[in-house]
Design a protein around this motif. Structure first.
Motif, mmCIF file in Angstrom:
data_model
loop_
_atom_site.group_PDB
_atom_site.id
_atom_site.type_symbol
_atom_site.label_atom_id
_atom_site.label_comp_id
_atom_site.label_asym_id
_atom_site.label_seq_id
_atom_site.Cartn_x
_atom_site.Cartn_y
_atom_site.Cartn_z
ATOM 1 N N UNK A 73 9.726 20.956 -15.018
ATOM 2 C CA UNK A 73 9.943 20.749 -16.449
ATOM 3 C C UNK A 73 10.525 22.010 -17.084
ATOM 4 N N UNK A 74 10.048 23.173 -16.644
ATOM 5 C CA UNK A 74 10.590 24.436 -17.158
ATOM 6 C C UNK A 74 12.052 24.597 -16.755
ATOM 7 N N UNK A 75 12.381 24.226 -15.529
ATOM 8 C CA UNK A 75 13.772 24.312 -15.067
ATOM 9 C C UNK A 75 14.674 23.376 -15.862
ATOM 10 N N UNK A 76 14.150 22.198 -16.225
ATOM 11 C CA UNK A 76 14.946 21.261 -17.021
ATOM 12 C C UNK A 76 15.302 21.849 -18.386
ATOM 13 N N UNK A 77 14.477 22.775 -18.880
ATOM 14 C CA UNK A 77 14.774 23.409 -20.165
ATOM 15 C C UNK A 77 16.051 24.231 -20.149
ATOM 16 N N UNK A 78 16.439 24.744 -18.966
ATOM 17 C CA UNK A 78 17.729 25.413 -18.820
ATOM 18 C C UNK A 78 17.761 26.895 -19.121
ATOM 19 N N UNK A 79 16.624 27.509 -19.443
ATOM 20 C CA UNK A 79 16.638 28.945 -19.724
ATOM 21 C C UNK A 79 17.089 29.757 -18.512
ATOM 22 N N UNK A 80 16.776 29.264 -17.313
ATOM 23 C CA UNK A 80 17.176 29.983 -16.102
ATOM 24 C C UNK A 80 18.691 29.993 -15.932
ATOM 25 N N UNK A 81 19.354 28.947 -16.451
ATOM 26 C CA UNK A 81 20.816 28.939 -16.399
ATOM 27 C C UNK A 81 21.369 29.941 -17.408
ATOM 28 N N UNK A 82 20.750 30.003 -18.576
ATOM 29 C CA UNK A 82 21.176 31.000 -19.566
ATOM 30 C C UNK A 82 21.017 32.413 -19.018
ATOM 31 N N UNK A 83 19.985 32.616 -18.179
ATOM 32 C CA UNK A 83 19.721 33.941 -17.607
ATOM 33 C C UNK A 83 20.526 34.188 -16.337
ATOM 34 N N UNK A 84 21.329 33.197 -15.905
ATOM 35 C CA UNK A 84 22.153 33.295 -14.700
ATOM 36 C C UNK A 84 21.308 33.483 -13.447
ATOM 37 N N UNK A 85 20.134 32.848 -13.417
ATOM 38 C CA UNK A 85 19.304 32.834 -12.221
ATOM 39 C C UNK A 85 19.767 31.728 -11.280
ATOM 40 N N UNK A 86 19.229 31.750 -10.056
ATOM 41 C CA UNK A 86 19.535 30.732 -9.065
ATOM 42 C C UNK A 86 18.285 29.905 -8.763
ATOM 43 N N UNK A 87 18.457 28.865 -7.969
ATOM 44 C CA UNK A 87 17.347 28.003 -7.582
ATOM 45 C C UNK A 87 17.530 27.578 -6.136
ATOM 46 N N UNK A 88 16.476 27.743 -5.342
ATOM 47 C CA UNK A 88 16.457 27.291 -3.950
ATOM 48 C C UNK A 88 15.471 26.135 -3.833
ATOM 49 N N UNK A 89 15.942 24.991 -3.310
ATOM 50 C CA UNK A 89 15.097 23.825 -3.081
ATOM 51 C C UNK A 89 15.054 23.591 -1.577
ATOM 52 N N UNK A 90 13.880 23.778 -0.967
ATOM 53 C CA UNK A 90 13.743 23.700 0.483
ATOM 54 C C UNK A 90 12.742 22.621 0.868
ATOM 55 N N UNK A 91 12.926 22.061 2.048
ATOM 56 C CA UNK A 91 12.013 21.055 2.557
ATOM 57 C C UNK A 91 12.683 20.226 3.627
ATOM 58 N N UNK A 92 11.921 19.431 4.369
ATOM 59 C CA UNK A 92 12.495 18.618 5.445
ATOM 60 C C UNK A 92 13.453 17.556 4.929
ATOM 61 N N UNK A 93 14.172 16.954 5.842
ATOM 62 C CA UNK A 93 15.167 15.941 5.478
ATOM 63 C C UNK A 93 14.507 14.748 4.800
ATOM 64 N N UNK A 94 15.139 14.280 3.713
ATOM 65 C CA UNK A 94 14.718 13.042 3.084
ATOM 66 C C UNK A 94 13.612 13.146 2.059
ATOM 67 N N UNK A 95 13.215 14.363 1.684
ATOM 68 C CA UNK A 95 12.107 14.487 0.721
ATOM 69 C C UNK A 95 12.583 14.563 -0.724
ATOM 70 N N UNK A 96 13.889 14.515 -0.953
ATOM 71 C CA UNK A 96 14.390 14.447 -2.323
ATOM 72 C C UNK A 96 15.021 15.711 -2.848
ATOM 73 N N UNK A 97 15.440 16.614 -1.975
ATOM 74 C CA UNK A 97 16.045 17.878 -2.426
ATOM 75 C C UNK A 97 17.328 17.629 -3.203
ATOM 76 N N UNK A 98 18.220 16.830 -2.630
ATOM 77 C CA UNK A 98 19.506 16.558 -3.285
ATOM 78 C C UNK A 98 19.298 15.800 -4.592
#
Length: 245
Positions: free
Chosen positions: A88-113
């Motif tokens: 929910x915090x990421x959806x707010x978009x402040x991290x984009x304003x701050x030019x931060x990155x995001x790593x989403x990790x996990x096994x195949x098929x768990x919903x990363x994409x």
């Protein structure tokens, strides 16, 4: 007041949303009871909504998101370990304003994409430029662009979008040219734009995928040190999808 000349003038000025609202109000008997300010407010609201919808549609076409995912579609009850408060915090978009990155990790098929595309959709709704790329296909595109003279234009596009989604990172080791291309892309974006990267591998294994230690240190320094992280787990969601006949 003559409706048709007014409609013609509104359309001639490119105010299609306002023209449509005007026609509906004229046809509605209750509109006679509206004040001038209420009339104007309704017309302006429809015009604003029409322009916003057209701009959003254009941003989504450019983004080429893999999934038609929206924040409202995210199932926080799924057994994948998604931290609802963080997302929910990421959806707010402040991290984009701050030019931060995001790593989403996990096994195949768990919903990363899916999660990455939901964040991309929200960024488009927030009037940000977004572009989705699968990493294996991206390096193939760069190789082709180098041969037909488009190479300078493609990295420039990758560097300028406010949110770049790099999906399926780490499926195979990088060769020398791919390492160089990735470093150039991330160097252009570092401290200026944000990147989402999804991977089946944990961040601790990314160094080995890159291969060359010098390139690996440089790439991960620009990608990971300012990155938020989502770690997913569980079985593949694709197993629960109905089989096609």
């Amino acid at each position: 007041m003559l409706a048709h000349p007014t409609l013609d003038k509104l359309n001639a000025m490119g105010l299609a949303g306002m023209a449509k609202a005007f026609g509906e109000l004229v046809a509605n008997g209750e509109a006679e009871h509206l004040s001038h300010a209420e009339w104007l407010g309704l017309l302006l609201e429809r015009e604003w909504s029409s322009r916003y919808d057209r701009k959003l549609a254009a941003r989504l076409r450019f983004a080429k998101l893999r999934h038609q995912a929206t924040p409202e579609d995210v199932d926080y009850r799924a057994d994948g370990g998604l931290d609802r408060a963080l997302f929910m915090k990421l959806l707010g978009g402040d991290w984009i304003n701050a030019h931060d990155n995001l790593a989403i990790c996990g096994p195949s098929g768990v919903g990363k994409s899916w999660l990455a595309c939901a964040l991309g959709h929200k960024a488009c709704r927030d009037d940000r430029s977004v572009l989705y790329q699968r990493v294996p296909r991206l390096f193939a595109q760069l190789a082709l662009a180098r041969g037909d003279g488009r190479y300078a234009r493609l990295p420039r596009t990758l560097g300028h979008v406010q949110l770049l989604i790099l999906d399926d990172w780490g499926l195979e080791p990088l060769n020398e040219q791919a390492r160089h291309d990735l470093l150039e892309i991330l160097e252009d974006r570092y401290g200026r734009k944000s990147t989402i990267i999804t991977s089946q591998l944990p961040v601790s294994a990314w160094h080995g995928v890159i291969g060359d230690p010098t390139y690996a240190d440089a790439i991960l320094d620009r990608l990971v040190h300012n990155a938020h992280r989502i770690e997913l787990s569980g079985d593949s969601l694709r197993r629960n999808l109905p089989r096609k006949a």
